[in-house]
Design an enzyme around this catalytic site. Structure first.
Site, PDB file in Angstrom:
ATOM      1  N   SER A  38      16.271  -8.841  -2.902  1.00 43.57           N
ATOM      2  CA  SER A  38      15.304  -7.851  -3.380  1.00 43.57           C
ATOM      3  C   SER A  38      15.124  -6.740  -2.372  1.00 43.57           C
ATOM      4  O   SER A  38      15.456  -6.881  -1.190  1.00 43.57           O
ATOM      5  CB  SER A  38      13.920  -8.463  -3.657  1.00 43.57           C
ATOM      6  OG  SER A  38      13.979  -9.419  -4.672  1.00 43.57           O
ATOM      7  N   ASN A  39      14.555  -5.639  -2.840  1.00 40.07           N
ATOM      8  CA  ASN A  39      14.003  -4.592  -1.984  1.00 40.07           C
ATOM      9  C   ASN A  39      12.521  -4.455  -2.306  1.00 40.07           C
ATOM     10  O   ASN A  39      12.118  -4.605  -3.464  1.00 40.07           O
ATOM     11  CB  ASN A  39      14.664  -3.238  -2.255  1.00 40.07           C
ATOM     12  CG  ASN A  39      16.162  -3.247  -2.053  1.00 40.07           C
ATOM     13  OD1 ASN A  39      16.648  -3.689  -1.032  1.00 40.07           O
ATOM     14  ND2 ASN A  39      16.893  -2.747  -3.041  1.00 40.07           N
TER      15      ASN A  39
END
Length: 783
Positions: A226-227
């Site tokens: 994820s970011n």
């Protein structure tokens, strides 16, 4: 077992999100006698906004809406959770787990063992916050009833999705199915990855269990990533807090996100996304708080090396005294070649957890101690987070439940404060314990193998931990800022380079190690926006520039090395491939020289670069110094390594091999992402994690098959950019693979088409926004 209660101050602060009530009930009940009612409004792209007067009704509406869109996915997963795949699909085919698939027979043994062990029911019998809260129990029962109501009204024979229409394995679900799904979700980074080693363990079996069959050629299993950016008032032009959420999840199967808004007037109002099969939202925002998660670097398990009693492979020594392994008989029904029969296997477990097939000899064995072995607190925590209105309340919720399974939390609120924490469940293994108890030859996947022959090597206890064996909140790596915190799976160290996080136990992961390319790009995107150097206008973030910065399609590996590669192929227009052939690379060189380094739909050179960079294998530890002109320097972690060494034979061979591949398969070197990458026939932009791409996608299959990958299997999922203004949230969202897995649904790929064009959906959160939606549909469901 002595249980610790949450501090009184924490419990008092949780009154804003509902009291913690003790409520025991049969977990397999479908609560058919309970009255449920909910309103389901759908705005653009089929996004459901569900309103009810209580938690049971809210779960009912959520379950009904989800079944309308994705019943077949959950129906198949319930077969998995019940250990019945061999009965319906055969023992030798692969399971439907999108992250860790295995043969059905091993999957069935694993899940049957979990269900029959009774550990989930024992956890359900505990009072909150250890067991589920009354609110969550109501949500689960309502969700089950809503799902079953849609199935009953529609009928399996008339389901719109052809993937399960008329199948005999499509059946009503129970609350125990959902509780099992919650536990399995929490085990993603631990026991789930050892399913086969648990299911196939045999006393004295010897070598490590291998997957029964490799995945499809060309496929790449990518775990959760994820970011996330949480921006404080000093990083935004308005002074408001902003959040960017970009979780990377599988695009197919049970690990997808479902976007929704859940409302109980005056009690709960949360918009975001929840994983399939869990009737809560794992990320999103309320009127005052926005939060998201990324996958934590912390280890979720320990491996314990057992010293066996000579001649008795199911007995082991602890402090010199023998203990017997527990044995559990598991029977699995198998249908094969028209015959139905039963397979019986025995599962073995120790005081630490299940015994694995890995290296079980006549002298030693290994046991898995899983910190999330039976964690139901996570779902209660996420439900309570959905009612929190500020960071103070968020912290109180996390302190009270301590149940997040494997994720960091990044959040912001209307005050313009940004917050990061690894408030997840982590085994209490201090550096001192790890050093003192490391077993001989004990390293596995970066985690120490501990000595199981000494009771003193068991996990420690913290006074503020809700359960023995986990770290308490006082140990969490945390950071609160007024500029920003960010994470792209790079460990806590560089959440904000101006304030490096250090001093936490090594088991939390990360440390001062070389960040991968995607985390470097993430922090560079923020730095350029704060300075105004990214070409998006004046410095600092607005909601539009937040969206734009997150979707630039930059490829950091190309930024760092494309000019060097072009210089090398200009100097050497003919290169030798690994095969020994001389390859003319002039056209490829021209293509890379004219490419802008972005992975847009029309990026001529983007796929060629991927083939080259993948061929280069830049992460190979023995050759890094030969491939980068400037190697990694821990004093300059965000600017090194850089510059590909075009004089290196490895770089020249990789380019020649890439061009040879294109020539052999008659693929033009100018192939674009729009031509090579698709989902449901929609062209998809983007590049991969290994290349250093932010809003990444990961195609599967062999590009040699006509210059086109198989459908996208993993990458950005629910992208959400939200600004927390004094008058409420302003959000933009994009569910990359859309709301429905049903190929006949109008919402199967409608948001994917937006993703292809670089567009977002304007979120509708308030009543006026929802009611103003064009094409709004409203339906009341009740039993």
């Amino acid at each position: 077992m002595r249980l610790k209660r949450a501090p009184a101050a924490v419990i008092a602060s949780l009154m804003v999100v509902g009291a913690l009530v003790v409520w025991r009930m049969n977990a397999t009940s479908t609560a058919g006698e309970q009255h449920y009612s909910a309103q389901i409004r759908r705005t653009e792209h089929g996004i459901p906004h569900i309103t009810a007067k209580d938690y049971g009704g809210l779960g009912y509406g959520y379950g009904y809406a989800f079944a309308q869109d994705n019943l077949c996915v959950l129906a198949s997963w319930v077969v998995t959770l019940r250990g019945e795949r061999s009965r319906y699909f055969g023992a030798r085919t692969m399971s439907d787990d999108p992250i860790e698939p295995t043969r059905n027979i091993a999957s069935d043994v694993y899940y049957k063992g979990l269900r029959q062990s009774g550990v989930i029911q024992r956890e359900l019998d505990r009072p909150a916050p250890h067991g589920p809260t009354a609110q969550l129990r109501s949500m689960v029962d309502g969700y089950v009833a809503g799902y079953n109501r849609y199935l009953r009204d529609t009928g399996a024979a008339k389901l719109p999705d052809p993937s399960c229409r008329g199948k005999d394995w499509v059946r009503p679900i129970t609350a125990m199915d959902i509780w099992t799904s919650v536990v399995d979700t929490n085990r993603t980074e631990s026991s789930t990855r050892f399913k086969e080693a648990i299911a196939l363990a045999v006393p004295g079996g010897g070598t490590a269990a291998q997957h029964s069959a490799p995945p499809k050629k060309g496929a790449k299993l990518v775990g959760p990533g994820s970011n996330a950016w949480a921006l404080g008032r000093k990083a935004t032009r308005s002074g408001n807090g902003m959040l960017l959420s970009d979780p990377h999840r599988p695009w197919n199967g049970i690990s997808r996100f479902y976007q929704a808004q859940l409302t109980i007037p005056g009690v709960l109002n949360v918009s975001g996304a929840g994983l399939y099969g869990t009737p809560v939202l794992q990320l999103g925002h309320t009127a005052g708080l926005a939060w998201t998660h990324t996958t934590s670097h912390a280890q979720r398990y320990s491996l314990y090396k057992l010293t066996l009693v000579p001649g008795k492979p199911t007995r082991y020594l602890v402090d010199g005294k023998p203990e017997s392994m527990r044995e559990q008989k598991v029977k699995v029904t198998v249908q094969d070649a028209g015959q139905t029969f039963t397979v019986t296997r025995t599962l073995y477990s120790s005081r630490y957890g299940p015994v694995l097939a890995n290296e079980w000899t006549d002298k030693t064995a290994y046991a898995l101690a899983d910190v999330n072995a039976v964690n139901l607190r996570s779902a209660s925590e996420w439900l309570a987070m959905g009612a929190a209105q500020n960071l103070t309340q968020l912290r109180a919720v996390q302190t009270a439940y301590q149940g997040l399974p494997y994720v960091y939390t990044l959040a912001t609120d209307a005050s313009g404060t940004a917050y990061f924490a690894d408030a997840s469940v982590v085994p209490n293994v201090t550096d001192a314990l790890a050093a003192r108890c490391r077993a001989t030859g004990g390293e596995s996947e970066g985690s120490s193998v501990l000595d199981g022959s000494r009771s003193a090597c068991g996990w420690g206890r913290d006074a503020d931990a809700i359960e023995p064996g986990i770290f308490g909140p006082s140990r969490y790596p945390t950071l609160t800022r007024t500029d920003y915190v960010a994470n792209s799976n790079n460990g806590p160290w560089l959440v904000n380079p101006s304030a490096p996080l250090t001093g936490y136990p090594r088991i939390y992961g990360g440390g001062r190690t070389e960040p991968k390319l995607r985390p470097r790009l993430s922090l560079d995107l923020i730095a350029q926006r704060l300075s105004g150097a990214d070409g998006l206008g004046p410095s600092r973030f607005t909601l539009p520039t937040l969206q734009a910065a997150a979707t630039t399609k930059r490829n950091l590996s190309a930024d760092l090395g494309r000019a060097d590669v072009v210089a090398a192929c200009r100097a050497h227009p003919s290169l030798t491939a690994t095969s020994g052939r001389r390859i003319d690379v002039r056209q490829a060189c021209d293509t890379l020289a004219s490419w802008n380094g972005r992975a847009g739909l029309d990026g001529k050179g983007a796929i060629l670069w991927r083939q080259f960079f993948t061929q280069l294998g830049i992460d190979h530890p023995t050759s890094k110094d030969q491939r980068w002109r400037v190697p990694f320097d821990p004093r300059q972690p965000l600017t090194t390594p850089r510059g590909l060494n075009g004089d290196s034979p490895a770089v020249q061979h990789a380019l020649a091999d890439a061009v040879e591949f294109f020539q052999t398969n008659r693929i033009p070197v100018t192939l674009t992402p729009g031509a090579a990458q698709h989902y449901a026939s929609v062209p998809v932009p983007g590049c991969t994690d290994d290349e250093g791409c932010f809003d990444r996608i990961d195609p599967s299959g062999d590009l040699g098959n006509g210059g086109r990958y198989d459908d996208i299997q993993d990458g950005s999922s629910l992208m959400m950019a939200v600004e927390m203004t004094p008058t409420g949230p302003r959000g933009r969202t994009l569910l990359t693979y859309s709301e429905s897995a049903d190929p006949t649904s109008p919402h199967h790929a409608d948001q994917t088409a937006l993703f292809s064009r670089g567009q977002w959906v304007t979120e509708r959160f308030t009543e006026s926004e929802i009611n103003a939606a064009p094409g709004l549909t409203t339906r009341t469901v009740h039993n």
